[in-house]
Scaffold this motif. Structure first.
Motif, mmCIF file in Angstrom:
data_model
loop_
_atom_site.group_PDB
_atom_site.id
_atom_site.type_symbol
_atom_site.label_atom_id
_atom_site.label_comp_id
_atom_site.label_asym_id
_atom_site.label_seq_id
_atom_site.Cartn_x
_atom_site.Cartn_y
_atom_site.Cartn_z
ATOM 1 N N MET A 1 0.831 -1.207 0.000
ATOM 2 C CA MET A 1 0.000 0.000 0.000
ATOM 3 C C MET A 1 0.862 1.252 0.000
ATOM 4 S SD MET A 1 -2.883 -0.996 2.837
ATOM 5 C CE MET A 1 -3.882 -2.477 2.704
ATOM 6 N N GLU A 2 0.363 2.291 -0.626
ATOM 7 C CA GLU A 2 1.005 3.606 -0.600
ATOM 8 C C GLU A 2 0.095 4.590 0.106
ATOM 9 O OE1 GLU A 2 3.393 5.871 -3.897
ATOM 10 O OE2 GLU A 2 1.283 6.462 -4.063
ATOM 11 N N LEU A 3 0.664 5.376 1.000
ATOM 12 C CA LEU A 3 -0.058 6.409 1.739
ATOM 13 C C LEU A 3 0.268 7.772 1.136
ATOM 14 C CD1 LEU A 3 -0.409 6.755 5.569
ATOM 15 C CD2 LEU A 3 0.430 8.682 4.255
ATOM 16 N N ARG A 4 -0.771 8.594 0.930
ATOM 17 C CA ARG A 4 -0.595 9.942 0.400
ATOM 18 C C ARG A 4 -1.479 10.898 1.198
ATOM 19 N NH1 ARG A 4 1.045 10.141 -5.180
ATOM 20 N NH2 ARG A 4 -0.245 11.992 -5.466
ATOM 21 N N THR A 5 -0.930 12.047 1.554
ATOM 22 C CA THR A 5 -1.702 13.109 2.204
ATOM 23 C C THR A 5 -1.550 14.390 1.400
ATOM 24 O OG1 THR A 5 -1.349 12.129 4.387
ATOM 25 C CG2 THR A 5 -2.082 14.427 4.316
ATOM 26 N N GLU A 6 -2.690 14.990 1.072
ATOM 27 C CA GLU A 6 -2.707 16.261 0.355
ATOM 28 C C GLU A 6 -3.399 17.313 1.212
ATOM 29 O OE1 GLU A 6 -4.274 15.784 -3.675
ATOM 30 O OE2 GLU A 6 -3.917 13.632 -3.423
ATOM 31 N N ILE A 7 -2.840 18.517 1.200
ATOM 32 C CA ILE A 7 -3.448 19.660 1.872
ATOM 33 C C ILE A 7 -3.787 20.688 0.793
ATOM 34 C CG2 ILE A 7 -3.196 21.445 3.623
ATOM 35 C CD1 ILE A 7 -3.149 18.551 4.717
ATOM 36 N N ASN A 8 -5.090 20.941 0.654
ATOM 37 C CA ASN A 8 -5.565 21.852 -0.398
ATOM 38 C C ASN A 8 -5.031 21.450 -1.770
ATOM 39 O OD1 ASN A 8 -6.837 23.387 1.638
ATOM 40 N ND2 ASN A 8 -4.960 24.571 1.969
ATOM 41 N N GLY A 9 -4.945 20.131 -1.998
ATOM 42 C CA GLY A 9 -4.490 19.616 -3.280
ATOM 43 C C GLY A 9 -2.987 19.486 -3.426
ATOM 44 N N GLU A 10 -2.222 19.980 -2.465
ATOM 45 C CA GLU A 10 -0.755 19.885 -2.514
ATOM 46 C C GLU A 10 -0.296 18.607 -1.816
ATOM 47 O OE1 GLU A 10 3.242 22.062 -0.681
ATOM 48 O OE2 GLU A 10 1.260 22.924 -0.336
ATOM 49 N N LEU A 11 0.459 17.784 -2.509
ATOM 50 C CA LEU A 11 0.952 16.548 -1.932
ATOM 51 C C LEU A 11 1.999 16.842 -0.866
ATOM 52 C CD1 LEU A 11 0.947 13.434 -2.028
ATOM 53 C CD2 LEU A 11 2.786 13.589 -3.730
ATOM 54 N N ARG A 12 1.737 16.390 0.362
ATOM 55 C CA ARG A 12 2.670 16.618 1.471
ATOM 56 C C ARG A 12 3.332 15.313 1.945
ATOM 57 N NH1 ARG A 12 1.214 21.237 4.643
ATOM 58 N NH2 ARG A 12 0.578 22.901 3.199
ATOM 59 N N GLN A 13 2.579 14.229 1.949
ATOM 60 C CA GLN A 13 3.113 12.950 2.416
ATOM 61 C C GLN A 13 2.938 11.902 1.324
ATOM 62 O OE1 GLN A 13 0.642 12.761 6.157
ATOM 63 N NE2 GLN A 13 2.602 12.306 7.102
ATOM 64 N N LYS A 14 3.975 11.116 1.105
ATOM 65 C CA LYS A 14 3.910 9.998 0.178
ATOM 66 C C LYS A 14 4.897 8.951 0.657
ATOM 67 C CE LYS A 14 4.579 8.675 -4.667
ATOM 68 N NZ LYS A 14 4.965 9.136 -6.024
ATOM 69 N N ALA A 15 4.389 7.762 0.982
ATOM 70 C CA ALA A 15 5.265 6.723 1.510
ATOM 71 C C ALA A 15 4.637 5.362 1.293
ATOM 72 C CB ALA A 15 5.536 6.938 2.994
ATOM 73 N N SER A 16 5.476 4.363 1.197
ATOM 74 C CA SER A 16 5.022 2.981 1.157
ATOM 75 C C SER A 16 4.895 2.460 2.584
ATOM 76 C CB SER A 16 6.013 2.113 0.386
ATOM 77 O OG SER A 16 5.689 0.746 0.536
ATOM 78 N N VAL A 17 3.841 1.712 2.852
ATOM 79 C CA VAL A 17 3.665 1.125 4.181
ATOM 80 C C VAL A 17 4.814 0.160 4.502
ATOM 81 C CG1 VAL A 17 2.127 -0.317 5.596
ATOM 82 C CG2 VAL A 17 1.166 1.461 4.130
ATOM 83 N N SER A 18 5.502 -0.322 3.484
ATOM 84 C CA SER A 18 6.660 -1.192 3.713
ATOM 85 C C SER A 18 7.793 -0.466 4.420
ATOM 86 C CB SER A 18 7.173 -1.764 2.388
ATOM 87 O OG SER A 18 7.631 -0.729 1.534
#
Length: 287
Positions: free
Chosen positions: A206-223
Motif C-alpha cells: 500500500m502507498e499512503l498519500r496526504t494532500e493539503i488543499n491539493g498539494e501533496l505533502r506525504q507519500k510513503a510505502s507502508v513497507s
C-alpha cells in the motif's frame, strides 16, 4: 468487503459498499454501532450473504465505519524512518533522545475524538493554533490477541481503515506527552470505510498519500514502517489482550507540517485528504 456506517434519510444505517451502491445490512435503532457490534460478536463476515435494500453512495452521509470505538485507539509514534528523523529534529519530540526508537512508541487517542469523512475538524479547539495532520494506516483487530507471535499476527486482523491523527503540536510539547495534544474532539477522522483484510491485500504494497488543499505533502510505502504490523501486534499483545474491534494507527510518514521551516500549520478552511491504496480517500476540512 467494504463495510460502512452511514446516515440515510436522516437515520443511521450500516452495510456493505458494492460499486456505487450500499447494501443495507442494519438500520434503525442501534445501527450506528452495528459494525462494531458485529465485529465483537464475530458476525461481520456474515453480512456478505445478508439481504437488504440498496441505496446510492451519492445519496448518503458516511460516518466513520466505527463511529464510537469500544476503547481508545492505539497509536504508534515515530514509525516511519524519515518521519522519525523529521519529528526528532523539530524540537517537539520529548519521547526519547533517539530519533528512531528501539521499541514501538505507543500512545492513545480517546474514542470520542473519532469523526467520519467530510466532518469538520474543529481546529478552533486548539488554543495554540498549531494544528497538524498525520495520515496513517489503521488496523482493526477481528480476533482476540494475547501473546501472539509475529508469524500468526495477521490471523487476528479483520481489516484496514484510513486514519488522520490530527495533532496540536504545541499542546503535545507543553504536556510532555501525546494524549492531550492528540485527543481533542474531532481530532481522529476515520474512514471512509473498513476494508476486509482479504480484499485489501498485503499492507506492505500500500502507498499512503496526504494532500493539503491539493498539494501533496506525504507519500510513503507502508513497507517503510520501522515496526511492521506483525511486530506491533506481537509487542502489544505480549502483556495485554487486543480485543475484537480494537484499532491500531500504525504511524505517519514524513511531510507533516512541523517538518517544514517554518512549520506549516493548518488553518481554517484547509482541506486534508488522506488516501491509501485500496482503502479509498478520507477528506476533512478544518474549521
Amino acid at each position: 468487503m467494504k463495510y460502512v456506517t452511514l446516515e440515510t434519510e436522516g437515520k443511521p444505517a450500516a452495510g456493505i459498499l458494492e460499486g456505487d451502491e450500499i447494501r443495507i445490512c442494519a438500520e434503525g435503532e442501534g445501527a450506528r454501532d452495528a459494525v462494531i457490534d458485529a465485529i465483537v460478536a464475530g458476525e461481520l463476515a456474515g453480512w456478505d450473504t445478508r439481504e437488504g435494500r440498496r441505496v446510492p453512495l451519492s445519496a448518503v452521509r458516511l460516518l466513520a465505519p466505527i463511529p464510537l470505538p469500544r476503547g481508545a485507539i492505539y497509536c504508534v509514534g515515530k514509525n516511519y524512518h524519515a518521519h522519525a528523523d523529521e519529528f526528532h529534529s523539530s524540537g517537539f519530540d520529548s519521547s526519547s533522545k533517539e530519533a528512531v526508537p528501539k521499541h514501538p512508541v505507543i500512545f492513545t487517542k480517546p474514542p470520542h475524538s473519532v469523526v467520519g469523512p467530510e466532518t469538520p475538524v474543529r481546529g478552533s479547539l486548539d488554543p495554540t493554533g498549531t494544528v497538524d495532520y498525520e495520515g496513517e494506516l489503521g488496523v482493526v483487530i477481528g480476533k482476540a490477541a494475547f501473546q501472539v507471535d509475529k508469524a500468526s499476527a495477521y490471523d487476528h486482523v479483520l481489516g484496514y481503515v484510513i486514519i488522520n491523527d490530527v495533532t496540536s503540536r504545541e499542546l503535545q510539547r507543553q504536556h510532555g506527552q501525546w494524549t492531550i495534544g492528540k485527543g481533542l474532539d474531532t481530532f481522529c477522522p476515520m474512514g471512509p470505510w473498513l476494508v476486509s483484510a482479504d480484499e485489501a491485500g498485503d499492507p506492505a504494497r500500500m502507498e499512503l498519500r496526504t494532500e493539503i488543499n491539493g498539494e501533496l505533502r506525504q507519500k510513503a510505502s507502508v513497507s517503510d514502517l520501522v515496526f511492521d504490523i506483525p511486530t506491533l501486534i506481537e509487542t502489544m499483545s505480549r502483556t495485554m489482550t487486543l480485543h475484537p474491534g480494537d484499532i491500531i494507527a500504525t504511524g505517519t510518514a514524513a511531510g507533516v507540517g512541523i517538518g517544514f521551516t517554518p512549520p506549516r500549520y493548518l488553518q481554517r478552511g484547509d482541506v486534508m485528504r488522506v488516501s491509501i491504496t485500496g482503502l479509498g480517500a478520507l477528506e476533512n476540512t478544518v474549521e
